[in-house]
Design a protein around this motif. Structure first.
Motif, PDB file in Angstrom:
ATOM      1  N   SER A  89      -3.747   3.734   9.281  1.00  0.00           N
ATOM      2  CA  SER A  89      -2.815   4.614   8.754  1.00  0.00           C
ATOM      3  C   SER A  89      -2.912   6.130   8.883  1.00  0.00           C
ATOM      4  N   LEU A  94       1.635  -2.083   8.420  1.00  0.00           N
ATOM      5  CA  LEU A  94       0.805  -2.200   7.183  1.00  0.00           C
ATOM      6  C   LEU A  94       1.338  -2.617   6.629  1.00  0.00           C
ATOM      7  N   PHE A 105      -4.479  11.423  -4.580  1.00  0.00           N
ATOM      8  CA  PHE A 105      -3.989  11.763  -3.134  1.00  0.00           C
ATOM      9  C   PHE A 105      -2.617  12.323  -2.329  1.00  0.00           C
ATOM     10  N   THR A 151      -7.341  17.253  -6.650  1.00  0.00           N
ATOM     11  CA  THR A 151      -7.505  16.427  -5.550  1.00  0.00           C
ATOM     12  C   THR A 151      -6.556  17.367  -4.332  1.00  0.00           C
ATOM     13  N   GLN A 153     -11.821  22.508   0.800  1.00  0.00           N
ATOM     14  CA  GLN A 153     -12.444  21.920   2.419  1.00  0.00           C
ATOM     15  C   GLN A 153     -12.055  22.468   3.795  1.00  0.00           C
ATOM     16  N   LEU A 182      -9.258  20.439  -3.227  1.00  0.00           N
ATOM     17  CA  LEU A 182     -10.756  20.234  -2.623  1.00  0.00           C
ATOM     18  C   LEU A 182     -10.075  20.087  -1.530  1.00  0.00           C
ATOM     19  N   TYR A 183      -9.334  19.786  -1.080  1.00  0.00           N
ATOM     20  CA  TYR A 183      -8.816  19.030   0.627  1.00  0.00           C
ATOM     21  C   TYR A 183      -8.708  20.552   1.094  1.00  0.00           C
ATOM     22  N   THR A 241     -10.793  11.822  -2.340  1.00  0.00           N
ATOM     23  CA  THR A 241     -11.595  13.234  -2.124  1.00  0.00           C
ATOM     24  C   THR A 241     -12.423  13.783  -2.542  1.00  0.00           C
ATOM     25  N   LEU A 287      -8.842  10.814   6.744  1.00  0.00           N
ATOM     26  CA  LEU A 287      -8.709  12.143   6.535  1.00  0.00           C
ATOM     27  C   LEU A 287      -9.750  12.811   6.498  1.00  0.00           C
ATOM     28  N   ILE A 288     -10.872  13.452   5.419  1.00  0.00           N
ATOM     29  CA  ILE A 288     -11.727  14.483   5.087  1.00  0.00           C
ATOM     30  C   ILE A 288     -12.660  14.018   5.580  1.00  0.00           C
ATOM     31  N   MET A 294      -0.449   6.488  11.556  1.00  0.00           N
ATOM     32  CA  MET A 294       1.005   7.166  10.641  1.00  0.00           C
ATOM     33  C   MET A 294       1.065   7.988  10.501  1.00  0.00           C
ATOM     34  N   TYR A 295       0.234   8.391   9.678  1.00  0.00           N
ATOM     35  CA  TYR A 295      -0.102  10.061   8.969  1.00  0.00           C
ATOM     36  C   TYR A 295       0.523  11.384  10.558  1.00  0.00           C
ATOM     37  N   PRO A 310       0.918  -1.633  -0.216  1.00  0.00           N
ATOM     38  CA  PRO A 310       0.278   0.040  -0.387  1.00  0.00           C
ATOM     39  C   PRO A 310       1.387   1.041  -0.271  1.00  0.00           C
ATOM     40  N   THR A 340      -6.330  -0.180   4.603  1.00  0.00           N
ATOM     41  CA  THR A 340      -5.200   1.104   4.145  1.00  0.00           C
ATOM     42  C   THR A 340      -6.188   2.384   3.867  1.00  0.00           C
ATOM     43  N   THR A 341      -6.969   2.245   4.134  1.00  0.00           N
ATOM     44  CA  THR A 341      -8.453   3.264   4.153  1.00  0.00           C
ATOM     45  C   THR A 341      -7.772   4.768   4.995  1.00  0.00           C
ATOM     46  N   PHE A 342      -7.980   5.496   4.178  1.00  0.00           N
ATOM     47  CA  PHE A 342      -6.962   7.192   4.685  1.00  0.00           C
ATOM     48  C   PHE A 342      -7.993   7.715   4.611  1.00  0.00           C
ATOM     49  N   ASP A 343      -7.734   8.582   2.853  1.00  0.00           N
ATOM     50  CA  ASP A 343      -8.562   9.432   2.491  1.00  0.00           C
ATOM     51  C   ASP A 343     -10.036   9.525   3.003  1.00  0.00           C
ATOM     52  N   LEU A 399      -9.263  -8.453  -1.972  1.00  0.00           N
ATOM     53  CA  LEU A 399      -8.980  -6.825  -2.075  1.00  0.00           C
ATOM     54  C   LEU A 399     -10.056  -5.792  -1.124  1.00  0.00           C
ATOM     55  N   GLN A 432       0.876   3.567   1.592  1.00  0.00           N
ATOM     56  CA  GLN A 432       0.992   4.378   2.981  1.00  0.00           C
ATOM     57  C   GLN A 432       2.074   3.192   3.513  1.00  0.00           C
ATOM     58  N   ALA A 433       2.164   2.499   3.514  1.00  0.00           N
ATOM     59  CA  ALA A 433       3.228   2.120   3.723  1.00  0.00           C
ATOM     60  C   ALA A 433       4.869   2.241   3.661  1.00  0.00           C
TER      61      ALA A 433
END
Lengths: 272, 298
Positions: free
Chosen positions: B248, B271, A207, A223, A230, A226-227, B120, B233-234, B251-252, A114, B227-230, B220, A116-117
């Motif tokens: 995740s 992760l 993103f 993207t 917002q 947009l963030y 997003t 975050l929003i 981690m951010y 991923p 790894t759900t992130f966006d 999948l 993120q990793a």
């Protein structure tokens, strides 16, 4: 054989239509309202006065720049993918030897990495190489993360080319490079358009990499726009939602004209 | 694969050189960071100077960090909820869409739209739609009550799950549509002759025939869920409190908000390990093994 109409499935699909349609309706209708109209009339009614002002404001406040940046990133990612994936897939399908299998396995393993990793070391690498806050610094990792799926899809397409065709060309004394140009590329057109579409969609909607690897307005992608919109003007919902509509407009146009390639590209993502 | 036909014409084959550009590129921008994340997890780094090794400090701290443990549970919960809600909906839609009538093609085109939106955009739209004061809940009070869905733990988790269904069902429905189209019609005709109704046909033919598709799709979903992130975050910023702080997102926060990149790397490595284990399961269960088997006798 005649079948009765499937009432249950018909009902279920209608429920789903409402679930998908309602937010899309709110999204679209809100963009033609004034801010005042949105807060007093609520999101469900039709606007009293239709206006295009939201779109005009978006475009005049830096959204055009975001748009161009996203376009640049998308073009760059697609270019890299189309440059490196076809030769790779050709080698995986046709080259002999144990190493070929290892290469394929390496890219398959990449399917599960991923973004993120690796985002922290990516930030490390990109900032040490001086690419931080450059569009190239977004393009390179985005393209790298498209490779596994694109490789999988394209090797799938290239495996369908029959061995007899290679043999026929070999009889004519064709080199591997000529077979690639005259046989493999023309016959895997479907796969090539699928990976183009997939890479473009990934780049367009990306993103995380822009969020971490850029900071200035001059490198901002849609993207991220947009963030920021917002977080900064969260109350201007019509302005925000018209930016959303603008961001998906090109994808939607491609969808209207090339639905088949898009759907196949995305089905390929799910594995065959 | 057969090497040659009767006359012994063996086609010239490309060398492995053809794979070099992609492999070098992929190595630099995907695999090197992957190795580097392991190294960085044993360092302290503020993102500006150079990293310094600090042994197991990050790991021991993480192990005793209540938020980290909570984030792992939240991630697993959201992943499980995602699989449980998305699977039945996408099977039903996918099987339905596999039919041939004209209206299905039109409706499928509409159903497919969420896939075109970036995560997003999806999050931004749903945040606006669900806003307690100016969104739909304020107008449909009979359905939503006071309507502050994102203000409570169960509400926030519910919204994240629901938005996941909305966003990802089209992709999985597509996968199931492909799977359902591949089921031989003969099976249904035989069942119909035996007097099996639609529900029985679905349970005894469609579902068993879709077994491999289910495996691919579920895996999948699991990787996506982990790894759900966006959306987090929003939509929730990990809140209320730390109730939706998934791993995740944590981690951010650690890396890019608190500038503790060492700890961020350690979380990222957790992760990676989980995702790699699942990837091996993908290769095992989904038949990529067999696909490789057809590749030049490997």
């Amino acid at each position: 054989m005649r079948r009765r109409p499937n009432v249950l499935a018909g009902f279920g699909s209608l429920v789903w239509l409402v679930l998908v349609g309602l937010p899309l309706y709110v999204l679209l209708i809100a963009t033609f309202r004034t801010r005042a109209d949105y807060s007093t009339e609520g999101p469900l009614s039709l606007p009293k006065h239709w206006t295009l002002q939201n779109y005009l404001t978006d475009l005049s406040t830096g959204f055009g720049q975001d748009f161009l940046n996203t376009l640049t990133v998308t073009a760059g990612v697609v270019a890299i993918v189309l440059l490196v994936v076809p030769p790779l897939a050709y080698a995986i399908v046709r080259a002999r030897g144990r190493a070929t299998g290892w290469v394929f396995r390496l890219f398959l393993l990449g399917l599960a990495i991923p973004a993120q990793a690796v985002i922290v070391p990516m930030f490390f690498v990109i900032s040490k190489t001086g690419l931080y806050d450059h569009l190239l610094g977004v393009i390179l990792p985005t393209a790298a993360f498209c490779l596994p799926v694109c490789t999988l899809v394209l090797t799938g397409a290239m495996r369908d080319i029959s061995p007899e065709l290679y043999e026929a060309m070999a009889m004519d004394g064709a080199s591997p490079a000529r077979m690639f140009r005259q046989l493999v590329l023309p016959l895997s057109k479907g796969g090539l358009s699928s990976i183009t579409v997939f890479a473009a969609l990934q780049a367009w909607n990306g993103f995380l990499f822009p969020l971490i690897l850029t900071q200035s307005d001059s490198t901002k992608v849609i993207t991220l726009g947009l963030y920021d919109f917002q977080t900064e003007h969260g109350v201007d919902v019509p302005g925000l939602l018209s930016a959303v509509v603008l961001s998906m407009l090109p994808v939607f146009v491609v969808y209207l004209f090339a639905r088949r390639a898009l759907v196949q590209g995305l089905t390929g993502v799910g594995g065959k | 694969m057969t090497r040659a036909t009767g006359r012994g014409a063996v086609a010239t084959r490309p060398g492995l050189v053809w794979a070099v550009p992609a492999a070098v590129f992929f190595g630099m921008f995907a695999l090197t960071p992957l190795l580097l994340v392991a190294v960085l997890s044993f360092t302290s780094w503020d993102g500006i100077g150079d990293p310094h090794f600090n042994g197991l400090d990050n790991w021991t701290a993480l192990f005793h960090d209540p938020v980290m443990l909570q984030s792992v549970w939240t991630t697993l919960l959201l992943t499980a909820l995602g699989v449980v809600t998305q699977t039945p909906v996408s099977i039903l839609i996918g099987v339905w869409a596999a039919g041939k009538q004209r209206n299905r093609a039109v409706l499928s085109a509409v159903y497919f739209v969420p896939l075109l939106l970036s995560a997003t955009a999806v999050s931004v739209v749903w945040r606006a739609v669900l806003d307690p004061n100016f969104g739909v809940p304020a107008q449909l009070t009979w359905l939503f009550g006071d309507g502050n869905l994102l203000g409570t733990k169960s509400g926030a988790i519910g919204v994240l799950t629901f938005v996941g269904v909305w966003q990802f069902t089209p992709l999985h429905a597509l996968i199931y549509q492909g799977g359902a189209r591949a089921i031989p019609q003969v099976l249904y005709q035989a069942a119909a002759v035996d007097g099996a109704g639609r529900v029985r046909q679905f349970l005894h033919i469609t579902l068993p025939q879709l077994r491999n598709t289910v495996i691919t799709s579920v895996i999948l979903m699991v990787v996506g869920g982990l790894t759900t992130f966006d959306t987090v975050l929003i939509l929730t910023q990990g809140g209320p409190g730390t109730d939706t702080t998934v791993t995740s997102y944590y981690m951010y926060q650690k890396a890019f908000k608190s500038f503790d990149f060492g700890t961020g790397s350690a979380i990222a490595l957790v992760l990676v390990v989980v995702a790699t284990l699942i990837s091996l399961a993908v290769v095992r269960l989904s038949g990529y093994d067999r696909m490789r088997g057809t590749a030049e006798g490997l």
